[in-house]
Motif scaffolding. Structure first.
Motif, PDB file in Angstrom:
ATOM      1  N   ILE A  60      82.515  42.308 -31.728  1.00 38.05           N
ATOM      2  CA  ILE A  60      83.738  42.993 -31.900  1.00 38.05           C
ATOM      3  C   ILE A  60      83.839  43.229 -30.069  1.00 38.05           C
ATOM      4  CG2 ILE A  60      86.230  43.690 -31.954  1.00 38.05           C
ATOM      5  CD1 ILE A  60      84.700  45.343 -34.736  1.00 38.05           C
ATOM      6  N   PRO A  61      85.418  41.605 -30.454  1.00 38.11           N
ATOM      7  CA  PRO A  61      85.886  41.277 -28.740  1.00 38.11           C
ATOM      8  C   PRO A  61      86.746  42.494 -28.265  1.00 38.11           C
ATOM      9  CG  PRO A  61      86.624  39.813 -30.171  1.00 38.11           C
ATOM     10  CD  PRO A  61      85.790  39.906 -30.975  1.00 38.11           C
ATOM     11  N   GLY A  62      86.551  43.209 -26.996  1.00 42.99           N
ATOM     12  CA  GLY A  62      87.523  43.952 -26.833  1.00 42.99           C
ATOM     13  C   GLY A  62      88.261  43.811 -25.623  1.00 42.99           C
ATOM     14  N   ILE A  63      88.712  44.626 -24.850  1.00 44.22           N
ATOM     15  CA  ILE A  63      88.942  44.918 -23.427  1.00 44.22           C
ATOM     16  C   ILE A  63      89.791  46.569 -23.206  1.00 44.22           C
ATOM     17  CG2 ILE A  63      91.990  44.167 -23.846  1.00 44.22           C
ATOM     18  CD1 ILE A  63      90.845  42.362 -20.930  1.00 44.22           C
ATOM     19  N   GLU A  64      89.465  47.216 -21.958  1.00 46.43           N
ATOM     20  CA  GLU A  64      90.255  47.851 -22.213  1.00 46.43           C
ATOM     21  C   GLU A  64      90.889  47.962 -20.527  1.00 46.43           C
ATOM     22  OE1 GLU A  64      87.507  51.458 -21.083  1.00 46.43           O
ATOM     23  OE2 GLU A  64      89.119  52.950 -21.807  1.00 46.43           O
ATOM     24  N   LEU A  65      92.385  48.385 -21.510  1.00 49.24           N
ATOM     25  CA  LEU A  65      93.085  48.047 -19.552  1.00 49.24           C
ATOM     26  C   LEU A  65      93.855  49.830 -18.872  1.00 49.24           C
ATOM     27  CD1 LEU A  65      96.045  44.935 -21.293  1.00 49.24           C
ATOM     28  CD2 LEU A  65      94.251  45.151 -20.320  1.00 49.24           C
ATOM     29  N   ASN A  66      93.754  49.381 -17.729  1.00 50.42           N
ATOM     30  CA  ASN A  66      94.064  50.365 -16.988  1.00 50.42           C
ATOM     31  C   ASN A  66      95.145  50.230 -16.557  1.00 50.42           C
ATOM     32  OD1 ASN A  66      91.003  49.985 -17.110  1.00 50.42           O
ATOM     33  ND2 ASN A  66      91.233  51.593 -15.338  1.00 50.42           N
ATOM     34  N   THR A  67      95.880  51.283 -17.182  1.00 50.42           N
ATOM     35  CA  THR A  67      97.083  51.787 -16.576  1.00 50.42           C
ATOM     36  C   THR A  67      98.061  52.836 -16.195  1.00 50.42           C
ATOM     37  OG1 THR A  67      98.918  52.356 -18.685  1.00 50.42           O
ATOM     38  CG2 THR A  67      98.019  50.370 -18.408  1.00 50.42           C
ATOM     39  N   ASP A  68      98.473  53.067 -15.028  1.00 51.92           N
ATOM     40  CA  ASP A  68      98.335  53.886 -14.117  1.00 51.92           C
ATOM     41  C   ASP A  68     100.301  54.781 -14.320  1.00 51.92           C
ATOM     42  OD1 ASP A  68      97.375  55.582 -11.749  1.00 51.92           O
ATOM     43  OD2 ASP A  68      97.675  53.871 -10.915  1.00 51.92           O
ATOM     44  N   THR A  69      99.827  56.387 -14.591  1.00 50.68           N
ATOM     45  CA  THR A  69     101.197  56.171 -14.564  1.00 50.68           C
ATOM     46  C   THR A  69     100.969  58.048 -14.204  1.00 50.68           C
ATOM     47  OG1 THR A  69     100.552  58.374 -16.021  1.00 50.68           O
ATOM     48  CG2 THR A  69     101.392  56.018 -16.975  1.00 50.68           C
ATOM     49  N   ASP A  70     102.639  58.562 -13.010  1.00 54.71           N
ATOM     50  CA  ASP A  70     102.492  59.175 -12.131  1.00 54.71           C
ATOM     51  C   ASP A  70     101.258  60.459 -13.357  1.00 54.71           C
ATOM     52  OD1 ASP A  70     103.282  58.629 -10.125  1.00 54.71           O
ATOM     53  OD2 ASP A  70     105.260  59.478 -10.121  1.00 54.71           O
ATOM     54  N   GLU A  71     101.574  60.772 -14.200  1.00 57.71           N
ATOM     55  CA  GLU A  71     100.833  61.950 -15.430  1.00 57.71           C
ATOM     56  C   GLU A  71      99.539  61.686 -14.552  1.00 57.71           C
ATOM     57  OE1 GLU A  71     103.431  60.766 -16.605  1.00 57.71           O
ATOM     58  OE2 GLU A  71     104.522  62.263 -15.804  1.00 57.71           O
ATOM     59  N   GLY A  72      99.217  60.358 -14.708  1.00 54.62           N
ATOM     60  CA  GLY A  72      97.844  59.964 -14.118  1.00 54.62           C
ATOM     61  C   GLY A  72      97.398  58.769 -14.692  1.00 54.62           C
ATOM     62  N   GLU A  73      96.061  57.760 -15.314  1.00 50.20           N
ATOM     63  CA  GLU A  73      96.082  57.317 -15.834  1.00 50.20           C
ATOM     64  C   GLU A  73      96.009  57.336 -17.197  1.00 50.20           C
ATOM     65  OE1 GLU A  73      92.556  54.837 -14.805  1.00 50.20           O
ATOM     66  OE2 GLU A  73      92.824  54.468 -12.902  1.00 50.20           O
ATOM     67  N   ILE A  74      95.970  56.305 -18.180  1.00 52.21           N
ATOM     68  CA  ILE A  74      96.152  56.243 -20.018  1.00 52.21           C
ATOM     69  C   ILE A  74      95.387  55.307 -19.393  1.00 52.21           C
ATOM     70  CG2 ILE A  74      97.442  56.173 -21.390  1.00 52.21           C
ATOM     71  CD1 ILE A  74      99.844  57.395 -20.792  1.00 52.21           C
ATOM     72  N   HIS A  75      94.199  54.547 -20.683  1.00 50.58           N
ATOM     73  CA  HIS A  75      93.925  53.541 -20.983  1.00 50.58           C
ATOM     74  C   HIS A  75      94.406  53.130 -22.271  1.00 50.58           C
ATOM     75  CE1 HIS A  75      90.252  54.166 -17.770  1.00 50.58           C
ATOM     76  NE2 HIS A  75      91.389  54.356 -17.525  1.00 50.58           N
ATOM     77  N   ILE A  76      94.658  51.683 -22.358  1.00 54.87           N
ATOM     78  CA  ILE A  76      94.686  50.888 -23.600  1.00 54.87           C
ATOM     79  C   ILE A  76      93.461  50.439 -24.546  1.00 54.87           C
ATOM     80  CG2 ILE A  76      96.257  49.376 -25.373  1.00 54.87           C
ATOM     81  CD1 ILE A  76      97.192  52.620 -24.720  1.00 54.87           C
ATOM     82  N   LEU A  77      92.773  50.315 -25.414  1.00 56.23           N
ATOM     83  CA  LEU A  77      91.827  49.510 -26.018  1.00 56.23           C
ATOM     84  C   LEU A  77      92.546  48.676 -26.610  1.00 56.23           C
ATOM     85  CD1 LEU A  77      89.510  52.684 -27.146  1.00 56.23           C
ATOM     86  CD2 LEU A  77      88.714  50.232 -24.943  1.00 56.23           C
TER      87      LEU A  77
END
Ligand SMILES: [Zn+2]
Ligand SMILES: [Zn+2]
Length: 274
Positions: A60-77
């Motif tokens: 399955i083609p996928g990705i994990e996008l790194n996002t940065d918030t003041d509460e820490g990193e959140i990753h969205i697949l």
């Protein structure tokens, strides 16, 4: 029964295995469906597909996008993302370059005000991971320019800090929108690490989040059960996998250790048809 692992990294981000070695390992571990989910990069997908040709393994083609918030990193697949889209690729290149550039500029700003952390040390602390603010904070702690990790964010590199540089484009909502824009299905990665998950979820769902990692190999039974409840409460597809990087620590879970049921994959596929 088909074994599924929807969270795997290759050498195209911070994984240690090339896509074909990862495919080899997945086959050895009796997996039938895997997703390649490198950070901000889709370059490993075609190689994995090629390596799996004629074998009993679906990629399955996928990705994990790194996002940065003041509460820490959140990753969205993002699953089934249209990774051949040229505009998406342009954006991903910008994300990858920007991440390092931004961290570098913050280090320079800190140096300017007499906090003499070394860029090379920040990179070292990031190790295989994508370099970011937590590594800058660690470097500051090491030279005792701050007393606590949190102080780095409060005074220097948090949103109101004097050495803060605005993140380029992708906050967590934009990451979800980007995945949707390129026909992917956005799924929240390793939610057990997010402190304010319950406050955050409604707004993520409003932005278009469709699933959440539940069967995450590093989570204990209690955490998994809690996340199962959250998934059904918010009607999110329960996903998951090993988040395998191949860094050979004793605690690292191998591909196939734990993953979602095939029903979850079917639900993801269902959504791609809408
Ligand atoms: Zn992640
Ligand atoms: Zn990951």
């Amino acid at each position: 029964m088909v074994n599924v692992d929807l969270h795997l990294h290759t050498t195209y981000s911070d994984g240690a295995l090339t896509p074909d070695k990862l495919v080899e390992l997945a086959l050895k571990n009796n997996l039938g469906i895997i997703a390649i989910t490198d950070h901000d990069c889709t370059d490993g997908i075609d190689e994995a597909m090629l390596a799996s040709q004629g074998k009993n393994l679906t990629i399955i083609p996928g990705i994990e996008l790194n996002t940065d918030t003041d509460e820490g990193e959140i990753h969205i697949l993002g699953y089934f993302i249209d990774y051949k889209n040229k505009d998406l690729q342009k954006l991903l290149i910008e994300c990858r370059n920007n991440r390092v550039e931004r961290a570098k500029i913050m280090v320079e700003k800190l140096n300017d005000i007499g906090i003499n952390i070394q860029w090379s040390r920040v990179e070292e602390l990031a190790g295989y991971g994508a370099v970011g603010r937590p590594h800058i904070a660690k470097a500051m702690l090491e030279i005792k320019s701050i007393a606590t990790f949190q102080e780095a964010f409060d005074k220097y590199i948090g949103r109101n800090g004097i050495a803060y540089i605005e993140r380029f484009r992708l906050n967590v909502y934009d990451a979800i929108k980007t995945i949707l824009q390129y026909e992917g299905i956005p799924v929240l990665a390793h939610p057990g690490y997010i402190k304010n998950l319950h406050q955050l979820l409604p707004s993520l769902i409003k932005s278009g989040l469709k699933g959440i990692e539940v069967f995450y190999a590093n989570y204990d039974t209690n955490t998994i059960n809690g996340l199962k409840n959250i998934a059904s409460k918010y009607n999110l597809i329960p996903c998951g996998g090993s988040d395998y990087h191949g860094i050979k620590t004793k605690t690292e879970k191998l591909p196939g250790t734990l993953g979602p049921p095939i029903e979850s994959v079917n639900k993801l596929i269902e959504l791609t048809k809408k």
